[in-house]
Design an enzyme around this catalytic site. Sequence first.
Site, short mmCIF file in Angstrom:
data_model
loop_
_atom_site.label_atom_id
_atom_site.label_comp_id
_atom_site.label_asym_id
_atom_site.label_seq_id
_atom_site.Cartn_x
_atom_site.Cartn_y
_atom_site.Cartn_z
N HIS A 175 2.94 8.10 5.89
CA HIS A 175 2.20 7.17 6.76
C HIS A 175 1.90 7.78 8.12
O HIS A 175 2.28 7.24 9.16
CB HIS A 175 2.95 5.84 6.89
CG HIS A 175 2.06 4.72 7.33
ND1 HIS A 175 2.07 4.25 8.60
CD2 HIS A 175 1.13 4.01 6.64
CE1 HIS A 175 1.18 3.26 8.70
NE2 HIS A 175 0.60 3.10 7.52
N ARG A 193 -1.47 8.52 2.16
CA ARG A 193 -2.87 8.36 2.55
C ARG A 193 -3.62 9.68 2.44
O ARG A 193 -3.05 10.76 2.59
CB ARG A 193 -3.00 7.89 4.01
CG ARG A 193 -2.31 6.59 4.35
CD ARG A 193 -3.03 5.39 3.76
NE ARG A 193 -2.45 4.15 4.25
CZ ARG A 193 -1.41 3.55 3.69
NH1 ARG A 193 -0.82 4.06 2.63
NH2 ARG A 193 -0.96 2.41 4.18
N ARG A 199 0.81 -1.22 0.00
CA ARG A 199 0.00 0.00 0.00
C ARG A 199 0.84 1.27 0.00
O ARG A 199 0.35 2.35 -0.28
CB ARG A 199 -0.92 0.03 1.23
CG ARG A 199 -2.05 -0.97 1.14
CD ARG A 199 -2.90 -0.98 2.40
NE ARG A 199 -3.59 0.27 2.59
CZ ARG A 199 -3.98 0.74 3.77
NH1 ARG A 199 -3.75 0.06 4.87
NH2 ARG A 199 -4.62 1.88 3.86
#
Length: 152
Positions: free
Chosen positions: A141, A126, A122
Site C-alpha cells: 500500500h 497496487r 481491496r
Amino acid sequence: MTRRRPLPLALAALALALPALAGCGGPSGPSAPGPSAPGPSAAVSSARPSGGWVPSSSALADVCRSALPRQAADTLALIAAGGPYPYRSDGVVFENRERRLPRQRSGYYHEYTVTTPGSADRGTRRVVTGAAGEQYWSADHYGSFQEIDSRC
C-alpha cells in the site's frame, strides 16, 4: 464472404499481453515497451537508447513483470484493455503524497487494485501507472515501489 466475430474482451487483452510475455529474457529481450504502456513522451523517448527499456528512476528497484503475482498480470491486462475494473477506485489519480515515485505534475499517476486472495477488502497491492507509460508495483500500500520491467 466469411464474417468474423469479435473476440471477447478478455481474449483481446490476452492477445495484447502475449507478445510482451513471450519475449521476456532480460537485457537481450525485446526492446519495445509492453502493450499496456502508452507511447513514451518526447522527454522519455529521447533518453532511450534505440528503443530499449530504461527505468524512469535509478533510485527505484526494478521487478520483472513475470515475477509479479498472477493477479498483477490480470490487473495489467485490464489496464491495457481500458477496463472494466473491479473496484470503483481503480483508475483514479494517485497523488504520490509519500513521494516514493519520481515527482511529476498532479494527475500524472493513476492507481489500480491488484486483488489479494482471501482479503475481504481491496488489500494492499497496487499498480500505479505514469502518463509516459511507466508502471510501478507496490505490495505494501505505497510503502515501497518497484518499477515493472515489461521485457521479462
